[in-house]
Design an enzyme around this catalytic site. Structure first.
Site, PDB file in Angstrom:
ATOM      1  N   HIS A   8      42.892  38.814  31.902  1.00  0.00           N
ATOM      2  CA  HIS A   8      41.546  38.276  31.971  1.00  0.00           C
ATOM      3  C   HIS A   8      40.807  38.330  30.351  1.00  0.00           C
ATOM      4  O   HIS A   8      40.065  37.153  30.056  1.00  0.00           O
ATOM      5  CB  HIS A   8      40.787  39.289  32.818  1.00  0.00           C
ATOM      6  CG  HIS A   8      39.281  39.289  32.667  1.00  0.00           C
ATOM      7  ND1 HIS A   8      38.497  38.297  33.301  1.00  0.00           N
ATOM      8  CD2 HIS A   8      38.544  39.973  31.972  1.00  0.00           C
ATOM      9  CE1 HIS A   8      37.083  38.656  33.169  1.00  0.00           C
ATOM     10  NE2 HIS A   8      36.991  39.779  32.260  1.00  0.00           N
ATOM     11  N   GLU A  19      42.446  38.214  39.974  1.00  0.00           N
ATOM     12  CA  GLU A  19      41.573  37.555  38.955  1.00  0.00           C
ATOM     13  C   GLU A  19      40.582  36.550  39.374  1.00  0.00           C
ATOM     14  O   GLU A  19      40.815  35.803  40.394  1.00  0.00           O
ATOM     15  CB  GLU A  19      42.547  36.861  38.083  1.00  0.00           C
ATOM     16  CG  GLU A  19      43.505  37.809  37.193  1.00  0.00           C
ATOM     17  CD  GLU A  19      42.650  38.178  35.988  1.00  0.00           C
ATOM     18  OE1 GLU A  19      41.509  37.960  35.780  1.00  0.00           O
ATOM     19  OE2 GLU A  19      43.503  38.993  35.300  1.00  0.00           O
ATOM     20  N   GLU A  61      36.431  32.562  31.861  1.00  0.00           N
ATOM     21  CA  GLU A  61      37.287  32.846  33.379  1.00  0.00           C
ATOM     22  C   GLU A  61      38.147  31.416  33.274  1.00  0.00           C
ATOM     23  O   GLU A  61      37.634  30.498  32.949  1.00  0.00           O
ATOM     24  CB  GLU A  61      36.309  33.041  34.364  1.00  0.00           C
ATOM     25  CG  GLU A  61      35.498  34.389  34.482  1.00  0.00           C
ATOM     26  CD  GLU A  61      36.326  35.518  34.261  1.00  0.00           C
ATOM     27  OE1 GLU A  61      37.668  35.402  34.531  1.00  0.00           O
ATOM     28  OE2 GLU A  61      35.837  36.581  34.026  1.00  0.00           O
TER      29      GLU A  61
END
Length: 398
Positions: free
Chosen positions: A306, A335, A362
């Site tokens: 991440h 995630e 993200e």
């Protein structure tokens, strides 16, 4: 595609309400999402502007102030009796007029309630009285809110370009007048390092985790088919911190058919309190080296790639490949997967937090598929829970 009408949203709300009464998975999150959609369908631009630039900033500031004067704690302690404006003003050290004006906005925003001049806590405000949420409020108001506020001037100045990952020149630096990275700043400002850690803990609190019923089918995908002759290890939690996730997994599926192994850096592993009752083994491991535990049923990572750029993320995932048993071992990535067509606020919130503080992002489904393919893996399935930002990506050897 035009926005949904208020009437159609109300129908969706009614359906979600029935599901909520039946305690169905995702019903609470659906109710919240549809409630927000209903407001958006009814608000006129002037109301939107007032809500966005007056109501919410004022609420943020008052809630932050409340952490300094223990307002939510006093209301929680008062329970059903409540407290008058005079009593609360005395306890908080505020003059009555100021207190009443601030408190009325909290009532208007449904954070607390009032009746006949007496103020009462709510389930929400009572929850906010907990220390981890108090610290989260301080972090979000003092650190994150100014960083978001710097967006217009910062991006205008840099030509509307995405900052480099791990930048020392981004919205955070612009807002706080520093030239060091966000992690470096946290280390140099210990109270906010603690507040940030509390924020990350609170961020996940009360939300479904990947092994809860209705999320990832643990029994079907992991427990069934476990073969101790291949390896006696059921799950390896790679980069799992102090073991919160693996402990939760162990408690939910005890007795387990195989071993649980937690891996992280030496200083993290050494910080874990001794506990003879825990169900996992704690070992040191560097995620940028080859995975030493071979042929486990599953290798789990929670927000590990991440915080890294794509090249490092590929290296991290590729280091698992030599350890995997073909057709048996699974890679599980817990995630955020940003939905490009129907993004949810919990995912976009975290994406913008990453942008504001670290120049990071993200990833979308396409991003994750690309990283895993380059590492020698393939996506088997992506499991999501309604309204929850984080998904569970299951992958295996390509």
């Amino acid at each position: 595609m035009s926005a949904a009408s208020p009437a159609s949203i109300i129908q969706e709300l009614a359906s979600a309400a029935k599901q909520y009464e039946n305690n169905e998975s995702g019903a609470r999150e659906a109710l919240i999402a549809q409630s927000r959609a209903l407001i958006a369908s009814l608000e006129v631009p002037s109301e939107f502007i007032q809500h966005t630039f007056w109501s919410q900033p004022a609420l943020s500031a008052i809630v932050r102030l409340a952490t300094d004067v223990n307002l939510f704690q006093y209301l929680k302690d008062a329970q059903e009796e409540g407290l008058s404006a005079e009593a609360l003003a005395s306890k908080t050290g505020m003059d009555v007029s100021l207190f009443a004006r601030l408190a009325r906005h909290l009532v208007a925003m449904n954070v607390i309630t009032s009746r006949n001049g007496v103020f009462y806590g709510t389930a929400l405000s009572n929850g906010l009285a907990a220390e981890n949420y108090q610290q989260s409020i301080r972090f979000c108001h003092d650190v994150s809110r100014p960083s978001f506020g710097a967006f217009p001037s910062f991006f205008k100045g840099n030509g509307y370009k995405t900052p480099a990952l791990g930048t020392t020149d981004g919205p955070f630096q612009s807002a706080h007048k520093v030239d060091i990275s966000f992690p470096q700043w946290l280390v140099g400002n210990p109270p906010y390092l603690q507040y940030f850690n509390s924020y990350m803990s609170a961020y996940r609190a009360g939300k479904p985790n990947w092994c809860d019923n209705g999320f990832y089918p643990v029994a079907d995908r992991l427990l069934n088919g476990f073969d101790a002759s291949v390896s006696d290890v059921l799950l390896v939690d790679v980069g799992g911190g102090r073991g919160h996730d693996i402990a939760t997994f162990g408690s939910q599926f005890s007795p387990l058919p195989g071993r649980l192994v937690l891996q992280d850096r030496e200083q993290v592993i050494n910080s874990i309190p001794a506990d003879e009752s825990r169900q996992f083994e704690a070992t040191t491991h560097d995620i940028f080296t080859t995975q030493p535990v071979k042929n486990a049923r599953a290798y789990y990572m929670h927000s590990v790639p991440h915080g890294f750029g794509d090249e490092d993320a590929v290296k991290i995932m590729a280091n698992l490949v030599p350890a995997l048993a073909k057709g048996y071992s699974r890679v599980l990535l817990n995630e955020i997967v940003v939905d490009e067509e129907s993004p949810v606020m919990s995912a976009t919130n975290m994406d913008l937090i990453m942008l504001a503080h670290m120049g990071a992002k993200e990833r979308t489904e396409a991003d994750w598929r690309s990283i895993l393919t380059r590492a020698g893996l393939k996506v088997v399935n992506i499991y999501s829970y309604p309204g929850v930002a984080e998904s569970l990506i299951e992958a295996e050897l390509a």
